[in-house]
Design an enzyme around this catalytic site. Structure first.
Site, PDB file in Angstrom:
ATOM      1  N   GLY A   1     117.898   4.629  13.367  1.00  0.00           N
ATOM      2  CA  GLY A   1     117.126   4.682  12.128  1.00  0.00           C
ATOM      3  C   GLY A   1     117.502   5.900  11.306  1.00  0.00           C
ATOM      4  N   GLY A   2     116.716   6.945  11.451  1.00  0.00           N
ATOM      5  CA  GLY A   2     116.855   8.158  10.645  1.00  0.00           C
ATOM      6  C   GLY A   2     118.273   8.695  10.512  1.00  0.00           C
TER       7      GLY A   2
ATOM      8  N   GLU B   1     108.431  -2.581  14.049  1.00  0.00           N
ATOM      9  CA  GLU B   1     107.619  -2.373  12.845  1.00  0.00           C
ATOM     10  C   GLU B   1     107.195  -3.709  12.238  1.00  0.00           C
ATOM     11  OE1 GLU B   1     110.430   0.268  11.029  1.00  0.00           O
ATOM     12  OE2 GLU B   1     109.923   1.771  12.538  1.00  0.00           O
TER      13      GLU B   1
ATOM     14  N   ASN C   1     119.725   1.205  10.859  1.00  0.00           N
ATOM     15  CA  ASN C   1     118.601   0.452  10.321  1.00  0.00           C
ATOM     16  C   ASN C   1     117.928   1.348   9.283  1.00  0.00           C
ATOM     17  OD1 ASN C   1     116.258  -0.972   9.827  1.00  0.00           O
ATOM     18  ND2 ASN C   1     115.319  -0.512  11.820  1.00  0.00           N
ATOM     19  N   TRP C   2     118.154   1.003   8.031  1.00  0.00           N
ATOM     20  CA  TRP C   2     117.622   1.863   6.963  1.00  0.00           C
ATOM     21  C   TRP C   2     116.123   1.701   6.768  1.00  0.00           C
ATOM     22  CZ3 TRP C   2     121.590   1.531   2.300  1.00  0.00           C
ATOM     23  CH2 TRP C   2     122.748   2.238   2.673  1.00  0.00           C
ATOM     24  N   LYS C   3     115.563   0.602   7.262  1.00  0.00           N
ATOM     25  CA  LYS C   3     114.139   0.304   7.054  1.00  0.00           C
ATOM     26  C   LYS C   3     113.855   0.206   5.546  1.00  0.00           C
ATOM     27  CE  LYS C   3     113.339   2.499  11.425  1.00  0.00           C
ATOM     28  NZ  LYS C   3     112.411   3.142  12.344  1.00  0.00           N
TER      29      LYS C   3
ATOM     30  N   GLY D   1     111.286   6.956  15.633  1.00  0.00           N
ATOM     31  CA  GLY D   1     110.906   7.840  14.533  1.00  0.00           C
ATOM     32  C   GLY D   1     110.003   8.991  14.953  1.00  0.00           C
TER      33      GLY D   1
ATOM     34  N   SER E   1     115.020   7.309  18.072  1.00  0.00           N
ATOM     35  CA  SER E   1     115.356   8.731  17.913  1.00  0.00           C
ATOM     36  C   SER E   1     116.732   9.095  18.478  1.00  0.00           C
ATOM     37  CB  SER E   1     114.268   9.608  18.540  1.00  0.00           C
ATOM     38  OG  SER E   1     113.032   9.391  17.907  1.00  0.00           O
TER      39      SER E   1
ATOM     40  N   GLU F   1     114.099  -0.940  22.242  1.00  0.00           N
ATOM     41  CA  GLU F   1     113.543   0.197  21.513  1.00  0.00           C
ATOM     42  C   GLU F   1     112.105   0.444  21.947  1.00  0.00           C
ATOM     43  OE1 GLU F   1     115.752   0.833  17.526  1.00  0.00           O
ATOM     44  OE2 GLU F   1     114.183  -0.644  17.210  1.00  0.00           O
TER      45      GLU F   1
ATOM     46  N   HIS G   1     112.064  -6.386  14.862  1.00  0.00           N
ATOM     47  CA  HIS G   1     111.884  -4.937  14.992  1.00  0.00           C
ATOM     48  C   HIS G   1     110.398  -4.642  15.229  1.00  0.00           C
ATOM     49  CE1 HIS G   1     111.613  -0.705  14.001  1.00  0.00           C
ATOM     50  NE2 HIS G   1     112.905  -0.643  14.278  1.00  0.00           N
TER      51      HIS G   1
HETATM   52  P1  PGA Z   1     114.845   6.061  14.677  1.00  0.00           P
HETATM   53  O1  PGA Z   1     114.635   4.477  14.430  1.00  0.00           O
HETATM   54  O2  PGA Z   1     116.276   6.250  15.113  1.00  0.00           O
HETATM   55  O3  PGA Z   1     114.541   6.709  13.372  1.00  0.00           O
HETATM   56  O4  PGA Z   1     113.899   6.432  15.771  1.00  0.00           O
HETATM   57  C1  PGA Z   1     115.195   3.523  15.265  1.00  0.00           C
HETATM   58  C2  PGA Z   1     114.781   2.138  14.854  1.00  0.00           C
HETATM   59  O5  PGA Z   1     113.611   1.937  14.528  1.00  0.00           O
HETATM   60  O6  PGA Z   1     115.591   1.199  14.844  1.00  0.00           O
END
Ligand code: PGA
Length: 253
Positions: A235-236, A98, A9-11, A174, A214, A168, A96
């Site tokens: 994500g990251g 966010e 997930n690049w966001k 993050g 994470s 999640e 998600h």
């Molecule tokens: P993260 O993000 O791996 O950077 O914690 C995960 C996500 O929000 O899908």
């Protein structure tokens, strides 16, 4: 047997030229994932979808990070499912945390999107998870159960297992503060039990449930070896081909 799934997930990261750079460098990644029977992909910003899909084709899954539930109309700034379908996109992240936090996305709205995606033969990746406050209150299960019940409202029996669920915990996204393998397994198992109570054991055994928050090369194998964790939403660590590849190799080695 549920096939493992690693979904990035690049966001809101990568301009089209940066996305193209990733796509060009990702050829071996797709091959490696396939030869190890792992489904792998990236969900990217709308503007990156066309160039990334053009290069990656079907080597990796290429998905969107959101969609609207109506086919067309007066919804300024939105992107519809037929628009995604026309450019060969079949996977979409829904709900998600966010989007739930910053854009007021509710489980009821997610449900409309899930139903619309399923109607179009597409794969919703439905996110759920609790805040640190809810976690500290010991109310994770009732909170997540509510999200699952609302998200799956009116989802037909034959469609239910096509939805991918991502658990999640918000406090682990993050933050570098990941949930333990035990917590991930406990909640993913609980989600499976919830699906069983909504449908039956056959659907529950088929539906894929991911852990996200994470996930790094050092932790991926621990999560994916849990009985009810079928993969990860990343994500990251999915932003660079090298780190994403390291995540895959840490799992398969
Ligand atoms: P993260 O993000 O791996 O950077 O914690 C995960 C996500 O929000 O899908």
């Amino acid at each position: 047997m549920r096939r493992k799934l690693l979904l990035g997930n690049w966001k809101m990261n990568k301009t089209p030229s940066q996305a193209i750079e990733f796509a060009k460098a990702s050829k071996d990644l797709g091959k490696l994932a396939r030869s190890n029977k792992v489904d792998m992909g990236v969900c990217v910003p709308y503007i990156d979808l066309v160039p990334v899909k053009k290069i990656i084709k079907n080597s990796l899954i290429v998905g969107a990070e959101n969609c609207h539930y109506e086919d067309h109309g007066a919804f300024t700034g939105e992107v519809s499912i037929p628009m995604l379908k026309e450019i060969g996109i079949n996977w979409v992240i829904i709900g998600h945390s966010e989007r739930r936090t910053y854009d007021g996305e509710t489980s009821e709205k997610c449900n409309k999107k899930i139903l619309a995606l399923l109607k179009n033969g597409m794969v919703p990746v439905y996110c759920c998870g609790e805040s640190l406050e809810t976690y500290n209150e010991g109310k994770t299960k009732e909170f997540v159960k509510e999200q699952i019940i609302a998200g799956f409202k009116d989802v037909a029996y034959e469609d239910a297992s096509k939805v991918v669920i991502a658990y999640e915990p918000i406090w682990a996204i993050g933050t570098g503060k990941n949930a333990s393998e035990e917590i991930a397994e406990d909640i993913c198992k609980f989600i499976r039990t919830t699906i069983k109570s909504l449908y039956d054991v056959k659907v529950a055994n088929k539906v894929r449930i991911l852990y996200g928050g994470s996930v790094k090369p050092a932790s991926v194998k621990g999560y994916l070896s849990q009985k009810d964790v079928d993969g990860a939403l990343v994500g990251g660590a999915s932003l660079e081909v090298e780190s994403y590849k390291e995540l895959l190799t840490s799992y398969i080695d």
